[in-house]
Design an enzyme around this catalytic site. Sequence first.
Site, mmCIF file in Angstrom:
data_model
loop_
_atom_site.group_PDB
_atom_site.id
_atom_site.type_symbol
_atom_site.label_atom_id
_atom_site.label_comp_id
_atom_site.label_asym_id
_atom_site.label_seq_id
_atom_site.Cartn_x
_atom_site.Cartn_y
_atom_site.Cartn_z
ATOM 1 N N LEU A 111 -13.679 -29.673 18.301
ATOM 2 C CA LEU A 111 -14.743 -30.207 18.996
ATOM 3 C C LEU A 111 -14.120 -31.525 19.484
ATOM 4 O O LEU A 111 -13.425 -32.333 18.821
ATOM 5 C CB LEU A 111 -15.802 -30.394 18.209
ATOM 6 C CG LEU A 111 -16.521 -29.143 17.788
ATOM 7 C CD1 LEU A 111 -17.629 -29.178 17.136
ATOM 8 C CD2 LEU A 111 -17.154 -28.240 18.959
ATOM 9 N N ASP A 112 -14.607 -31.989 20.638
ATOM 10 C CA ASP A 112 -14.304 -33.520 21.006
ATOM 11 C C ASP A 112 -14.965 -34.280 20.100
ATOM 12 O O ASP A 112 -15.573 -34.223 19.219
ATOM 13 C CB ASP A 112 -14.878 -33.569 22.364
ATOM 14 C CG ASP A 112 -14.527 -32.843 23.451
ATOM 15 O OD1 ASP A 112 -13.284 -32.214 23.255
ATOM 16 O OD2 ASP A 112 -15.121 -32.643 24.658
ATOM 17 N N VAL A 113 -14.269 -35.439 19.918
ATOM 18 C CA VAL A 113 -14.885 -36.468 19.013
ATOM 19 C C VAL A 113 -16.115 -36.655 19.455
ATOM 20 O O VAL A 113 -16.848 -37.155 18.251
ATOM 21 C CB VAL A 113 -14.036 -38.007 19.180
ATOM 22 C CG1 VAL A 113 -14.489 -39.007 18.625
ATOM 23 C CG2 VAL A 113 -12.349 -37.628 18.921
ATOM 24 N N THR A 130 -18.503 -34.936 20.378
ATOM 25 C CA THR A 130 -19.457 -33.949 20.319
ATOM 26 C C THR A 130 -19.626 -33.438 18.885
ATOM 27 O O THR A 130 -18.885 -33.323 17.963
ATOM 28 C CB THR A 130 -18.491 -32.322 21.433
ATOM 29 O OG1 THR A 130 -18.327 -32.890 22.341
ATOM 30 C CG2 THR A 130 -19.451 -31.360 21.061
ATOM 31 N N ARG A 163 -18.324 -29.971 29.457
ATOM 32 C CA ARG A 163 -18.515 -31.407 30.253
ATOM 33 C C ARG A 163 -18.000 -31.369 31.770
ATOM 34 O O ARG A 163 -18.439 -31.807 32.669
ATOM 35 C CB ARG A 163 -17.687 -32.337 29.437
ATOM 36 C CG ARG A 163 -18.356 -32.452 27.969
ATOM 37 C CD ARG A 163 -17.224 -33.476 27.112
ATOM 38 N NE ARG A 163 -17.021 -34.612 27.536
ATOM 39 C CZ ARG A 163 -16.440 -35.563 27.008
ATOM 40 N NH1 ARG A 163 -15.529 -35.250 26.163
ATOM 41 N NH2 ARG A 163 -16.181 -36.902 27.588
#
Length: 306
Positions: free
Chosen positions: A137-139, A141, A237
């Site tokens: 997961l993105d930082v 998110t 995104r």
Amino acid sequence: MTVFLVPDALAGERIDVAAARVTGHSRSRIAELIASGGVLLDGEAVGRASRTVAGGSMLELVTDPRPTHAVTRPRLADGLEIIHEDRDIVVVDKPAGVAAHPSLGWEGPSVTEHLAAAGVAIATSGAPERQGVVSRLDVGTSGLMVLARSERAYSVLKQAFRDKAVDKTYQALVQGHPDPFSGTIDAPIGRHPGHEWKMAIVEGGRESVTHYEALEAHRAATLVEVSLETGRTHQIRVHFAAIGHPCCGDPLYGSDPVLASRLGLERQWLHATRLAFEHPVDGDRVEFESKPPQDLEHALGEVRAG
């Protein structure tokens, strides 16, 4: 020293991208090797990561036997919760501001460091800095993330993600009103040609498929439920930005900073709410759910209030 041949399919790619694909190392690891003179192309040291490669070139890696990221003082990540743990897998509810694993240039906490500090051993398969990590997961998110604890679980889960056999569901608050309110975004994603850390819909990018359905429509934004067939970097995104409805609080992909300020958002409104798959060892179907954290609930409340 390890020698690889660059396939014709990667002709014209950046050296860091091509080397990562050919060798299996992460781009951050390749960047480290380039900086130390450890990447050679046709016998010459590569001086910059943006250099392009030709098909048939000889790629040589002089790797340091030490780990790329030695965790000498593992640290706990505030707000990270372990919601399931057995001998083969561990499922965490990751807060925003925590990376999946350490990487070049990131100095904040990570999931893998947290697990090390908590005494939860994970698989050693995978690139050194992301051992046991089967998806990320993105930082910015939050939400559910699974890691492998056993080597068998790592292998089976990686294949399950490749086979699109893992159900990944998210909620996102996007600006405006998508038209139609439910649908599929099918557009290839690759590195943005002008921005190192940004993704974009590009010709020749990797297949990327996003399904969505509106849950709530309000004056300024729409709450959507999203399921992914693929798991590309920044996929949700990028796709919603591409149709003119970026995630609220996501300036990298064109969100309105005034709206984000009004909603009290300091990161994108995006949360991994559900994760379901067959257990990699016993075969039982497992499912986990997570509710959006307080900062996202506050922003949604502001949108509902108009």
